[in-house]
Design an enzyme around this catalytic site. Structure first.
Site, PDB file in Angstrom:
ATOM      1  N   SER A 143     -34.285 -19.138  14.732  1.00  0.00           N
ATOM      2  CA  SER A 143     -33.785 -18.267  15.794  1.00  0.00           C
ATOM      3  C   SER A 143     -34.302 -18.786  17.134  1.00  0.00           C
ATOM      4  O   SER A 143     -35.404 -19.352  17.201  1.00  0.00           O
ATOM      5  CB  SER A 143     -34.302 -16.838  15.591  1.00  0.00           C
ATOM      6  N   TYR A 157     -41.441 -11.371  14.073  1.00  0.00           N
ATOM      7  CA  TYR A 157     -40.222 -12.073  13.639  1.00  0.00           C
ATOM      8  C   TYR A 157     -40.099 -13.421  14.350  1.00  0.00           C
ATOM      9  O   TYR A 157     -39.802 -14.437  13.731  1.00  0.00           O
ATOM     10  CB  TYR A 157     -39.020 -11.172  13.940  1.00  0.00           C
TER      11      TYR A 157
HETATM   12  P1  NAP Z   1     -27.785  -9.463   8.545  1.00  0.00           P
HETATM   13  O1  NAP Z   1     -26.389  -9.217   8.976  1.00  0.00           O
HETATM   14  O2  NAP Z   1     -28.793  -8.374   8.658  1.00  0.00           O
HETATM   15  O3  NAP Z   1     -27.764 -10.015   7.036  1.00  0.00           O
HETATM   16  C1  NAP Z   1     -28.976 -10.315   6.413  1.00  0.00           C
HETATM   17  C2  NAP Z   1     -28.692 -10.943   5.070  1.00  0.00           C
HETATM   18  O4  NAP Z   1     -29.940 -11.329   4.493  1.00  0.00           O
HETATM   19  C3  NAP Z   1     -28.037  -9.982   4.102  1.00  0.00           C
HETATM   20  O5  NAP Z   1     -27.127 -10.708   3.309  1.00  0.00           O
HETATM   21  C4  NAP Z   1     -29.208  -9.493   3.258  1.00  0.00           C
HETATM   22  O6  NAP Z   1     -28.847  -9.159   1.921  1.00  0.00           O
HETATM   23  C5  NAP Z   1     -30.070 -10.729   3.227  1.00  0.00           C
HETATM   24  N1  NAP Z   1     -31.479 -10.445   2.946  1.00  0.00           N
HETATM   25  C6  NAP Z   1     -32.347  -9.715   3.663  1.00  0.00           C
HETATM   26  N2  NAP Z   1     -33.544  -9.693   3.050  1.00  0.00           N
HETATM   27  C7  NAP Z   1     -33.418 -10.437   1.920  1.00  0.00           C
HETATM   28  C8  NAP Z   1     -34.288 -10.778   0.866  1.00  0.00           C
HETATM   29  N3  NAP Z   1     -35.567 -10.352   0.839  1.00  0.00           N
HETATM   30  N4  NAP Z   1     -33.812 -11.565  -0.147  1.00  0.00           N
HETATM   31  C9  NAP Z   1     -32.524 -12.001  -0.121  1.00  0.00           C
HETATM   32  N5  NAP Z   1     -31.660 -11.696   0.843  1.00  0.00           N
HETATM   33  C10 NAP Z   1     -32.100 -10.914   1.850  1.00  0.00           C
HETATM   34  O7  NAP Z   1     -28.431 -10.689   9.329  1.00  0.00           O
HETATM   35  P2  NAP Z   1     -27.796 -11.941  10.112  1.00  0.00           P
HETATM   36  O8  NAP Z   1     -27.778 -11.593  11.534  1.00  0.00           O
HETATM   37  O9  NAP Z   1     -26.577 -12.440   9.451  1.00  0.00           O
HETATM   38  O10 NAP Z   1     -29.010 -12.962   9.909  1.00  0.00           O
HETATM   39  C11 NAP Z   1     -28.934 -14.095   9.072  1.00  0.00           C
HETATM   40  C12 NAP Z   1     -30.040 -15.041   9.495  1.00  0.00           C
HETATM   41  O11 NAP Z   1     -29.835 -15.406  10.859  1.00  0.00           O
HETATM   42  C13 NAP Z   1     -31.437 -14.430   9.431  1.00  0.00           C
HETATM   43  O12 NAP Z   1     -32.358 -15.401   9.001  1.00  0.00           O
HETATM   44  C14 NAP Z   1     -31.701 -14.048  10.872  1.00  0.00           C
HETATM   45  O13 NAP Z   1     -33.091 -14.000  11.139  1.00  0.00           O
HETATM   46  C15 NAP Z   1     -31.016 -15.180  11.582  1.00  0.00           C
HETATM   47  N6  NAP Z   1     -30.682 -14.909  12.990  1.00  0.00           N
HETATM   48  C16 NAP Z   1     -29.832 -13.923  13.315  1.00  0.00           C
HETATM   49  C17 NAP Z   1     -29.530 -13.705  14.663  1.00  0.00           C
HETATM   50  C18 NAP Z   1     -28.587 -12.626  15.127  1.00  0.00           C
HETATM   51  O14 NAP Z   1     -28.544 -12.342  16.340  1.00  0.00           O
HETATM   52  N7  NAP Z   1     -27.813 -12.010  14.255  1.00  0.00           N
HETATM   53  C19 NAP Z   1     -30.141 -14.494  15.648  1.00  0.00           C
HETATM   54  C20 NAP Z   1     -31.011 -15.489  15.256  1.00  0.00           C
HETATM   55  C21 NAP Z   1     -31.277 -15.698  13.919  1.00  0.00           C
HETATM   56  P3  NAP Z   1     -28.296  -7.677   1.473  1.00  0.00           P
HETATM   57  O15 NAP Z   1     -27.267  -7.285   2.493  1.00  0.00           O
HETATM   58  O16 NAP Z   1     -27.685  -7.936   0.119  1.00  0.00           O
HETATM   59  O17 NAP Z   1     -29.456  -6.755   1.392  1.00  0.00           O
END
Ligand code: NAP
Length: 248
Positions: A143, A157
């Protein structure tokens, strides 16, 4: 034979977008989820309907036994592994560091750091020529928080993502001569449900003002960067941290 990609946390958000795009580009997909089984199974169904190959596997990446079972399930389904996308991640409610307790820190580091390390370990054991594998690619989802620090929101985080950046740099060097490339994407503010878990579902509207491009990103825009790093198009790229953040 299709190349096989395992995406952790692929039931929604960036992981689901990555799995969908990878399937359209001919990968067979191992779709990991934690709690949202329905969403993961719907994604598998959609990929199969479009003529692709996919299977969904439940596992909490923070648990070593479940990670082992996840990779074994992928072995059984497809018999090989070419790409790991270490995408599963979480954050907790926004607060200052002086309010955080050890239980929260343990949860944040367990999923974001330990989970990514354990999955990388399993991938290396399968892909490395040192272990009889035929090479592959690992893409970590870090991130821009790792460089911005996320003050007043979630420094824990941000620090966990900093650890992912260091792991990317070190592991890339460790396995460079074993056929494995290791890179990371560093998304900026992306339109997914993760912001709601921080207690601010509309965070994207507030933060967009400080993004030079003037907008948040879409999960598909991150997925395209991940797919490039995973592919042979990036054959000489390893140890790279690619910001996908609208110049933030
Ligand atoms: P999201 O919409 O909240 O989705 C999170 C995903 O991770 C879901 O599929 C969830 O599974 C899964 N997950 C959470 N905890 C888990 C665990 N302990 N074991 C296995 N799976 C787990 O998040 P997102 O925004 O798509 O984020 C994806 C990645 O991008 C993350 O690493 C996040 O830190 C990174 N990121 C996101 C952003 C942003 O602005 N969105 C920015 C920078 C980085 P379930 O739904 O099945 O529970």
């Amino acid at each position: 034979m299709s190349r096989v990609m395992l995406v952790t946390g692929a039931s929604r958000g960036i992981g689901a977008a990555t799995a969908r795009l990878a399937a359209a580009r001919g990968y067979a997909l191992c779709i990991n989820y934690h709690q949202r089984r329905d969403a993961a199974e719907q994604l598998v169904e959609a990929i199969r309907k479009a003529g692709g190959e996919a299977t969904a596997v439940a596992a909490d990446v923070a648990r070593e036994d479940e990670v082992a079972r996840l990779f074994e399930a992928c072995d059984r389904a497809f018999g090989r592994l070419d790409v790991l996308v270490n995408n599963a991640g979480m954050l907790e409610r926004q607060m200052r560091l002086d309010e955080m307790d050890a239980a929260r820190l343990a949860r944040v580091f367990a999923t974001n750091v330990t989970g990514s390390f354990l999955c990388a370990r399993e991938a290396v054991r399968r892909m490395s020529t040192r272990h009889g594998g035929s090479g592959g690619s690992i893409v970590n989802v870090s991130s821009v928080a790792a460089k911005l620090g996320a003050p007043n929101e979630y420094i824990d985080y941000a620090a966990a993502k900093g650890a992912i950046d260091s792991m990317t740099l070190g592991l890339a060097k460790e396995v460079a001569a074993e056929g494995i490339r290791v890179n990371a994407v560093r998304p900026g503010v992306i339109d997914t449900e993760i912001h709601a878990s921080g207690g601010e579902p509309d965070r994207i509207q507030r933060v967009s003002k400080s993004v030079p491009m003037g907008r948040g990103g879409q999960a598909e825009e991150v997925a395209r960067a991940i797919l490039w790093l995973a592919s042979d198009e990036a054959s000489y790229t390893s140890g790279a941290l690619l910001d996908v953040a609208g110049a933030r």
